[in-house]
Design a protein around this motif. Structure first.
Motif, PDB file in Angstrom:
ATOM      1  N   VAL A  89      42.440  37.294  60.366  1.00  0.00           N
ATOM      2  CA  VAL A  89      42.078  36.233  60.657  1.00  0.00           C
ATOM      3  C   VAL A  89      40.543  36.003  60.943  1.00  0.00           C
ATOM      4  CG1 VAL A  89      42.192  33.857  62.117  1.00  0.00           C
ATOM      5  CG2 VAL A  89      44.402  34.903  61.359  1.00  0.00           C
ATOM      6  N   MET A  90      40.114  36.972  61.705  1.00  0.00           N
ATOM      7  CA  MET A  90      38.823  36.938  62.021  1.00  0.00           C
ATOM      8  C   MET A  90      38.093  37.322  60.639  1.00  0.00           C
ATOM      9  SD  MET A  90      37.990  36.493  65.099  1.00  0.00           S
ATOM     10  CE  MET A  90      36.329  37.064  65.003  1.00  0.00           C
ATOM     11  N   LEU A  91      38.523  38.144  59.729  1.00  0.00           N
ATOM     12  CA  LEU A  91      37.762  38.294  58.406  1.00  0.00           C
ATOM     13  C   LEU A  91      37.873  37.164  57.502  1.00  0.00           C
ATOM     14  CD1 LEU A  91      38.897  41.938  57.690  1.00  0.00           C
ATOM     15  CD2 LEU A  91      36.808  41.440  57.978  1.00  0.00           C
ATOM     16  N   GLY A  92      38.866  36.299  57.738  1.00  0.00           N
ATOM     17  CA  GLY A  92      38.963  35.229  56.972  1.00  0.00           C
ATOM     18  C   GLY A  92      37.891  33.934  57.463  1.00  0.00           C
TER      19      GLY A  92
ATOM     20  N   GLU B 217      43.044  43.689  38.318  1.00  0.00           N
ATOM     21  CA  GLU B 217      44.114  43.643  37.008  1.00  0.00           C
ATOM     22  C   GLU B 217      45.508  43.453  37.264  1.00  0.00           C
ATOM     23  OE1 GLU B 217      42.647  46.715  34.740  1.00  0.00           O
ATOM     24  OE2 GLU B 217      40.830  45.736  33.815  1.00  0.00           O
ATOM     25  N   SER B 218      46.065  43.912  38.353  1.00  0.00           N
ATOM     26  CA  SER B 218      47.316  44.269  38.515  1.00  0.00           C
ATOM     27  C   SER B 218      48.080  43.132  39.695  1.00  0.00           C
ATOM     28  CB  SER B 218      47.681  45.589  39.293  1.00  0.00           C
ATOM     29  OG  SER B 218      46.988  45.944  40.546  1.00  0.00           O
ATOM     30  N   SER B 219      47.129  42.291  40.404  1.00  0.00           N
ATOM     31  CA  SER B 219      47.696  41.377  41.168  1.00  0.00           C
ATOM     32  C   SER B 219      46.876  40.253  41.323  1.00  0.00           C
ATOM     33  CB  SER B 219      47.681  42.090  42.818  1.00  0.00           C
ATOM     34  OG  SER B 219      46.387  42.545  43.064  1.00  0.00           O
ATOM     35  N   THR B 220      47.243  39.487  42.228  1.00  0.00           N
ATOM     36  CA  THR B 220      46.717  38.016  42.510  1.00  0.00           C
ATOM     37  C   THR B 220      45.867  38.244  44.146  1.00  0.00           C
ATOM     38  OG1 THR B 220      48.512  37.153  43.349  1.00  0.00           O
ATOM     39  CG2 THR B 220      47.823  36.604  41.096  1.00  0.00           C
ATOM     40  N   PRO B 221      45.017  37.592  44.469  1.00  0.00           N
ATOM     41  CA  PRO B 221      44.685  37.846  45.935  1.00  0.00           C
ATOM     42  C   PRO B 221      45.851  37.453  46.938  1.00  0.00           C
ATOM     43  CG  PRO B 221      43.042  36.325  44.457  1.00  0.00           C
ATOM     44  CD  PRO B 221      44.173  36.595  43.696  1.00  0.00           C
ATOM     45  N   TYR B 222      46.656  36.559  46.741  1.00  0.00           N
ATOM     46  CA  TYR B 222      47.652  36.434  47.781  1.00  0.00           C
ATOM     47  C   TYR B 222      48.354  37.418  47.541  1.00  0.00           C
ATOM     48  CZ  TYR B 222      46.054  31.715  48.523  1.00  0.00           C
ATOM     49  OH  TYR B 222      45.395  30.411  49.040  1.00  0.00           O
TER      50      TYR B 222
ATOM     51  N   PHE C  71      39.240  40.500  53.717  1.00  0.00           N
ATOM     52  CA  PHE C  71      40.138  41.555  54.212  1.00  0.00           C
ATOM     53  C   PHE C  71      40.626  42.475  53.264  1.00  0.00           C
ATOM     54  CE2 PHE C  71      45.000  42.227  54.823  1.00  0.00           C
ATOM     55  CZ  PHE C  71      44.762  42.824  56.028  1.00  0.00           C
ATOM     56  N   ILE C  72      40.754  42.015  52.013  1.00  0.00           N
ATOM     57  CA  ILE C  72      41.403  42.873  50.913  1.00  0.00           C
ATOM     58  C   ILE C  72      40.329  44.018  50.713  1.00  0.00           C
ATOM     59  CG2 ILE C  72      42.082  42.907  48.707  1.00  0.00           C
ATOM     60  CD1 ILE C  72      42.841  40.106  48.734  1.00  0.00           C
TER      61      ILE C  72
ATOM     62  N   VAL D 153      48.078  44.755  51.129  1.00  0.00           N
ATOM     63  CA  VAL D 153      47.083  45.316  51.996  1.00  0.00           C
ATOM     64  C   VAL D 153      47.522  44.974  53.641  1.00  0.00           C
ATOM     65  CG1 VAL D 153      44.843  45.261  52.746  1.00  0.00           C
ATOM     66  CG2 VAL D 153      45.409  45.277  50.558  1.00  0.00           C
ATOM     67  N   PHE D 154      47.899  43.936  54.021  1.00  0.00           N
ATOM     68  CA  PHE D 154      48.336  43.644  55.242  1.00  0.00           C
ATOM     69  C   PHE D 154      49.765  44.358  55.779  1.00  0.00           C
ATOM     70  CE2 PHE D 154      50.916  41.504  58.551  1.00  0.00           C
ATOM     71  CZ  PHE D 154      49.799  41.213  59.409  1.00  0.00           C
TER      72      PHE D 154
END
Length: 297
Positions: A123-126, A164-169, A59-60, A175-176
């Protein structure tokens, strides 16, 4: 309180028609196909090199690209093709309540439908990446390979500065939020234009904004004008500020060391635009000429 209940009843009535509408089913089927196409490169890369993905990475990285955001937003034209949602029940509601309450119901419907649509995309991408994914809040080996140029001809916009600037969550939430605000902007713009200038105006407006965002791209300027490095940077900043589409993409933001818009600023701009369009729609509904000659899709 009664007005609020009526507004939600009106919105709920629009949702009630979803299960009988081939257009709605087609929108979500096309959205699923689009997700499959857009995520193909990163998932294929993970399969090829036998690496894994963080569950939100498809998704990201998919929506780190302006073209993907634009394509997803264009499906809203199909989802909201019947704006301003005049149905057989509309005369009943106009008799029993005010025009502004009826419009409030439509706006609630637009907001909730857009949220549902974007959740569906995420959800679909996940799901598509699930067989090769883990849920930990760290970037995957696949992302690192792509970010550092290990993806050969892969065009997935994996950004080192993003990792470098963020975590996935956190990144997935941002992004969402950006994609949601952009698609809401497109949806509310369609509603206002349909109220102001007829049903085709919203479609034309959505396409025009998308085309504007697509053309106002640093790569386009670079190819057309053969900019120097300094001019290229200025064009990048210029496009980052003036293109709603670029403001909906995470990598086109400032991370503390350039003059691109910050995440908060982009969200604020989208919020102002959405509120302004809702206000203009409220003004326009006062003189809107309802036509009930065609009530079915």
């Amino acid at each position: 309180m009664r007005d609020i209940k009526q507004a939600f009843w009106i919105a709920g009535q629009n949702f009630y028609g979803w299960k009988k509408s081939p257009r709605i089913w087609m929108t979500f089927i096309l959205a699923a196909i689009l997700c499959l196409m857009l995520s193909d490169q990163i998932i294929s890369h993970a399969i090829k090199y036998e690496t894994i993905l963080q569950v939100f990475e498809p998704f990201i990285w998919t929506y780190g690209d302006a073209s993907s955001v634009m394509l997803s937003s264009l499906l809203l034209i199909l989802l909201f093709a019947d704006m301003p949602f005049i149905s057989q029940a509309t005369p009943y509601w106009l008799v029993r309540t005010k025009r502004k309450i009826w419009l409030a119901g439509q706006i609630i419907y637009v907001i909730l439908a857009t949220v549902i649509y974007n959740i569906f995309l995420a959800v679909m991408l996940g799901i598509m990446g699930a067989p090769f994914s883990f849920t930990g809040n760290v970037w995957s080996e696949t992302a690192a390979m792509l970010g550092y140029g290990g993806g050969e001809s892969i065009t997935v916009p994996v950004s080192i500065k993003t990792m470098e600037s963020s975590t996935p969550y956190m990144c997935a939430a941002i992004v969402f939020g950006l994609v949601l605000l952009y698609t809401l902007f497109i949806a509310v713009l369609m509603l206002f234009l349909n109220l102001a200038a007829g049903n085709m105006a919203g479609v034309i407006g959505a396409f025009a904004v998308s085309l504007y965002g697509l053309l106002l791209n640093p790569d386009v300027f670079r190819k057309l004008f053969h900019f120097t490095e300094s001019q290229e940077y200025r064009a990048n900043v210029f496009c980052g500020w003036l293109s709603p589409l670029n403001q909906a993409t995470f990598p086109m933001h400032s991370f503390g060391y350039d003059y691109l818009p910050g995440i908060g600023m982009s969200m604020f701009i989208f919020a102002i635009l959405i509120i302004a369009l809702i206000g203009l729609s409220a003004v326009r509904i006062k003189g809107y000429n309802f036509s009930f000659t065609q009530t079915n899709e």
